[in-house]
Design a protein around this motif. Structure first.
Motif, mmCIF file in Angstrom:
data_model
loop_
_atom_site.group_PDB
_atom_site.id
_atom_site.type_symbol
_atom_site.label_atom_id
_atom_site.label_comp_id
_atom_site.label_asym_id
_atom_site.label_seq_id
_atom_site.Cartn_x
_atom_site.Cartn_y
_atom_site.Cartn_z
ATOM 1 N N SER A 1 35.829 37.629 39.669
ATOM 2 C CA SER A 1 34.731 38.142 40.499
ATOM 3 C C SER A 1 33.796 36.983 40.821
ATOM 4 O O SER A 1 33.784 35.970 40.115
ATOM 5 C CB SER A 1 33.969 39.262 39.780
ATOM 6 N N LEU B 1 34.716 45.447 45.099
ATOM 7 C CA LEU B 1 33.441 46.092 44.832
ATOM 8 C C LEU B 1 32.311 45.128 45.147
ATOM 9 O O LEU B 1 32.455 43.915 44.994
ATOM 10 C CB LEU B 1 33.361 46.529 43.369
ATOM 11 N N SER B 2 31.193 45.666 45.591
ATOM 12 C CA SER B 2 30.031 44.826 45.899
ATOM 13 C C SER B 2 28.822 45.357 45.146
ATOM 14 O O SER B 2 28.571 46.559 45.106
ATOM 15 C CB SER B 2 29.747 44.826 47.402
ATOM 16 N N CYS C 1 33.267 41.976 36.231
ATOM 17 C CA CYS C 1 32.278 41.973 37.305
ATOM 18 C C CYS C 1 30.947 41.425 36.812
ATOM 19 O O CYS C 1 30.572 41.591 35.659
ATOM 20 C CB CYS C 1 32.056 43.393 37.847
ATOM 21 N N SER D 1 35.247 41.712 42.708
ATOM 22 C CA SER D 1 33.913 42.097 43.150
ATOM 23 C C SER D 1 33.119 40.867 43.551
ATOM 24 O O SER D 1 33.466 39.745 43.171
ATOM 25 C CB SER D 1 33.165 42.858 42.046
#
Length: 352
Positions: free
Chosen positions: A156, A253-254, A293, A223
């Motif tokens: 990530s 994913l953010s 993340c 992410s």
């Protein structure tokens, strides 16, 4: 055998192909008298062979000792340069003369005092030499980082933008790698200078150029965490939106940092590092997805603090590439340079 080559103990000539016939031909053609003077399997021949081996070892040590000494001096130069980069010290601090001044007192009772002082004088620690050493070490550290990125299961990214002492916008990117044994590493991936504007499209272009230069495989991306600014989380032209609309990026994913105001406020206070470290770990544990993340941009904020210590008013002429590759990377990296590999790959010589 000397350096993987068959060498005659009598004339020190190398035999091209180490075969029994070649060795016998060489011995009978050039050293036939040794067969009669030193009969085979006799004690006289054993003593002669032992003496010839000792002579060869002594000759090799004459050239080996200076080479080992030169390698030790170069390794010490690398370690001092690494310390200067890690502590954000000026390169000229390597040119310390105070140690030579006190050597007479420190090593007065040492029998090899002259050798110690001579070794200290041979240290290669001029300002330009320290810079070259730091650049070589940063390249070695980057190689270790690239190997881990290629071998990790997923990663990530965390990015944040701020300005340095020369009012140049800098985008810092960190990577967290998760491996098959569920261990993780957090390392600085790079720093990008935004020379003109800091819109979402500008951040996206600079970010994509960084990934292309580093040849990072995006299919492992899980992410991306940002600071929550409009330029990064805008629904149309924001950095995250542009990444999600790009075909090269997988579905990721953010997040945006939920303790960003607290991190900014802590910069103006003293002795808050322990508190922020605990808060940072708590947020990461809540936000973490299998420990892959980022939950905040605290690492980027800490990197900007190092950047201010590195690129000060007195060192404002440092180029962005040298600030990133040579100083910021070594200051923040958890990797240790491979000194043996660095010394082996370069020509070692004493300073003049």
């Amino acid at each position: 055998m000397v350096n993987d080559k068959c060498c005659c103990l009598i004339c020190l000539t190398s035999i091209a192909i180490a075969k029994k016939g070649n060795l016998a031909r060489h011995f009978l053609a050039l050293h036939n008298k040794y067969k009669t003077d030193y009969p085979p399997n006799s004690e006289l021949r054993k003593h002669k062979v032992r003496d010839l081996k000792t002579q060869l070892t002594n000759q090799q040590s004459i050239f080996k000792k200076p080479r080992l000494k030169s390698q030790a001096v170069t390794t010490a130069s690398f370690k001092v340069s690494y310390f200067l980069a890690k502590k954000c010290k000026p390169f000229s601090d390597g040119e310390f003369e105070i140690f030579l001044e006190v050597s007479d007192l420190l090593f007065n009772d040492f029998k090899n005092k002259n050798e110690i002082v001579a070794a200290v004088q041979d240290l290669q620690l001029s300002r330009n030499t320290v810079m070259q050493r730091i650049e070589r070490m940063s390249g070695n550290v980057k190689e270790q980082l690239y190997d881990d990125i290629n071998s990790c299961s997923c990663f990530s990214l965390q990015c944040d933008e701020s300005t340095d002492i020369s009012d140049t916008a800098q985008l810092i990117v960190f990577v967290r790698m998760v491996f098959k044994d569920f261990t993780s590493k957090e390392e600085l991936l790079g720093m990008i200078s935004l020379k003109e504007r800091t819109r979402g499209v500008d951040i996206f272009k600079a970010f994509k150029n960084l990934l292309n230069d580093l040849k990072v495989s995006l299919f492992k991306l899980v992410s991306i965490t940002t600071d929550g600014a409009a330029a990064t989380i805008g629904c149309r032209n924001g950095f995250i939106a542009l990444c999600q609309n790009e075909d090269e990026f997988p579905a990721f994913l953010s997040y945006h940092c939920i303790i960003h105001p607290q991190v900014l406020a802590s910069k103006r206070l003293l002795n808050t590092k322990d508190v922020m470290d605990i808060a940072f770990k708590i947020v990461n544990s809540i936000r973490g997805l299998f420990d892959s993340c980022f939950g905040s941009t605290y690492l980027c904020e800490s990197a900007f603090s190092y950047l201010k210590l590195t690129k000060t008013k007195q060192r404002s002429i440092l180029t962005d590439s040298r600030t990133e590759d040579s100083l910021l990377l070594l200051s923040l990296s958890g990797y240790t340079p491979n000194y043996d590999s660095l010394v082996r790959d370069m020509q070692t010589q004493s300073s003049h």
